[in-house]
Design a protein around this motif. Sequence first.
Motif, mmCIF file in Angstrom:
data_model
loop_
_atom_site.group_PDB
_atom_site.id
_atom_site.type_symbol
_atom_site.label_atom_id
_atom_site.label_comp_id
_atom_site.label_asym_id
_atom_site.label_seq_id
_atom_site.Cartn_x
_atom_site.Cartn_y
_atom_site.Cartn_z
ATOM 1 N N TYR A 1 -4.571 -1.637 7.487
ATOM 2 C CA TYR A 1 -4.656 -2.234 6.159
ATOM 3 C C TYR A 1 -5.132 -3.667 6.299
ATOM 4 O O TYR A 1 -4.530 -4.464 7.030
ATOM 5 C CB TYR A 1 -3.290 -2.202 5.456
ATOM 6 C CG TYR A 1 -3.273 -2.953 4.146
ATOM 7 C CD1 TYR A 1 -3.894 -2.423 3.008
ATOM 8 C CD2 TYR A 1 -2.655 -4.193 4.048
ATOM 9 C CE1 TYR A 1 -3.886 -3.116 1.808
ATOM 10 C CE2 TYR A 1 -2.635 -4.892 2.846
ATOM 11 C CZ TYR A 1 -3.261 -4.353 1.727
ATOM 12 O OH TYR A 1 -3.259 -5.036 0.545
ATOM 13 N N THR B 1 -7.664 0.175 2.983
ATOM 14 C CA THR B 1 -6.886 0.983 3.923
ATOM 15 C C THR B 1 -7.821 1.973 4.610
ATOM 16 O O THR B 1 -8.582 2.676 3.949
ATOM 17 C CB THR B 1 -5.765 1.746 3.199
ATOM 18 O OG1 THR B 1 -4.937 0.824 2.493
ATOM 19 C CG2 THR B 1 -4.906 2.514 4.199
ATOM 20 N N VAL C 1 0.867 -1.174 0.000
ATOM 21 C CA VAL C 1 0.000 0.000 0.000
ATOM 22 C C VAL C 1 0.904 1.225 0.000
ATOM 23 O O VAL C 1 1.773 1.374 0.852
ATOM 24 C CB VAL C 1 -0.982 0.002 1.197
ATOM 25 C CG1 VAL C 1 -0.258 -0.169 2.519
ATOM 26 C CG2 VAL C 1 -1.819 1.272 1.226
ATOM 27 N N LYS D 1 -7.959 -5.652 0.929
ATOM 28 C CA LYS D 1 -7.038 -4.648 0.383
ATOM 29 C C LYS D 1 -7.486 -3.223 0.727
ATOM 30 O O LYS D 1 -7.099 -2.258 0.064
ATOM 31 C CB LYS D 1 -6.890 -4.776 -1.147
ATOM 32 C CG LYS D 1 -6.612 -6.171 -1.648
ATOM 33 C CD LYS D 1 -5.314 -6.739 -1.129
ATOM 34 C CE LYS D 1 -5.038 -8.111 -1.726
ATOM 35 N NZ LYS D 1 -3.825 -8.743 -1.155
#
Length: 397
Positions: A224, A231, A172, A229
């Motif tokens: 996260y 955030t 990320v 996936k």
Amino acid sequence: MGTSLSIWVLIMAVLVWFFASDPLELSSLSGIEDFQAQYVAPPPYNPLSGISRDVESKLQAAEILGQGEIFGPESLAFDAQGNGPFTGLSDGRIVRYDGPELGWTSFATTSKNRSAICDYNHIPEAKLDYEHICGRPLGLRFDKRTGELYIADAYLGILKVGPQGGLAEPVVTGFNGESFKLCNDLDFDEDGNLYFTVSSTKYQRRQFFLSRLELDNTGRFFKYDPVSKETTVLIQGLRFPNGVAVSKDGTFVVIAESNMARLLRYWLKGPKASTWEVWMDLPGVPDNVRRNENGDFWVAFHNKRTFMEMYTGALPWLRHLVAKLPIPSKYLYAMLAPKPHALILRYSSEGQLLETLEDQPGKVVKVVSEVEEHDGKLYIGTVLFPQVAMYALSSSA
């Protein structure tokens, strides 16, 4: 009167006014009330009171690993097999210690834009010019389930690399379309969720001192989810959030907020889940926080709080003003950071101070950025010096 002299006269006049002012009157100044509600300067108590002063030099018993071979080993980690420590350096490499005979071996890199300028010999002390090109790995954590090493690179975000090393891949790298400017530290919970800090959305790491000087409040604490996936921002408006450590029972996360000289506690479970609180005020500027197998937290300190830092902390507008003046950074840094003085504290999960270790004159261990406990030893990183120190806990007995 020259321009530079005029500036210094102005600064001194402002500081004299500040120190001569009644603290009660300062609270009426615009823009300070909210900050003072969070900030206590100086702390209402001394966390080190009652501690025997024989701790002042205990860290001088530490052994140095790789003196001069590496520079800026900020964070330390061991893999599931006990190999290491692994550490990230100012030249953008992650290296592994393979014992006194083999020394440090290159293991991984975070940036694909490596060239001759990234070689160790081209990265002299305190030179930050190439970090955004070569990468600057800070916090390190192994996912013990997969053997992958997760890396918080100050410029490139969260990355990971497999057990064989090599070039790390992005996990990320930003939020809401903006790349992270100063990614700092990270930790996993028992479900594999990753928690990490971004110290500033305004400054990069090579400008970290401006963030500290200004008391920049753009830092964030993130979660996260590796499955979705996704955030998520858990806390925002922080002043240089730094180290991250999930408690042993997984009920909370400890976050070091460097510019406020305190630890925060974010609740993951229980009746306070998804809320946070100030856990404790500290006697110095905290860097990374690491939990040991017993559930205690080792807190590393960049330096102890100076008189100037404590008493200007309640006036962020003054710090912001000084940051805009054409004063060399080395002089400003000297006002906020004293001479190297290693300080390490160990707290229980209930917040009780259990142990204090120091090298007060900084003879062997100086600025401490992280403390990792492994097999009865403390491995001590320092972002500003060319060494990793190893301290046997038996020396504390």
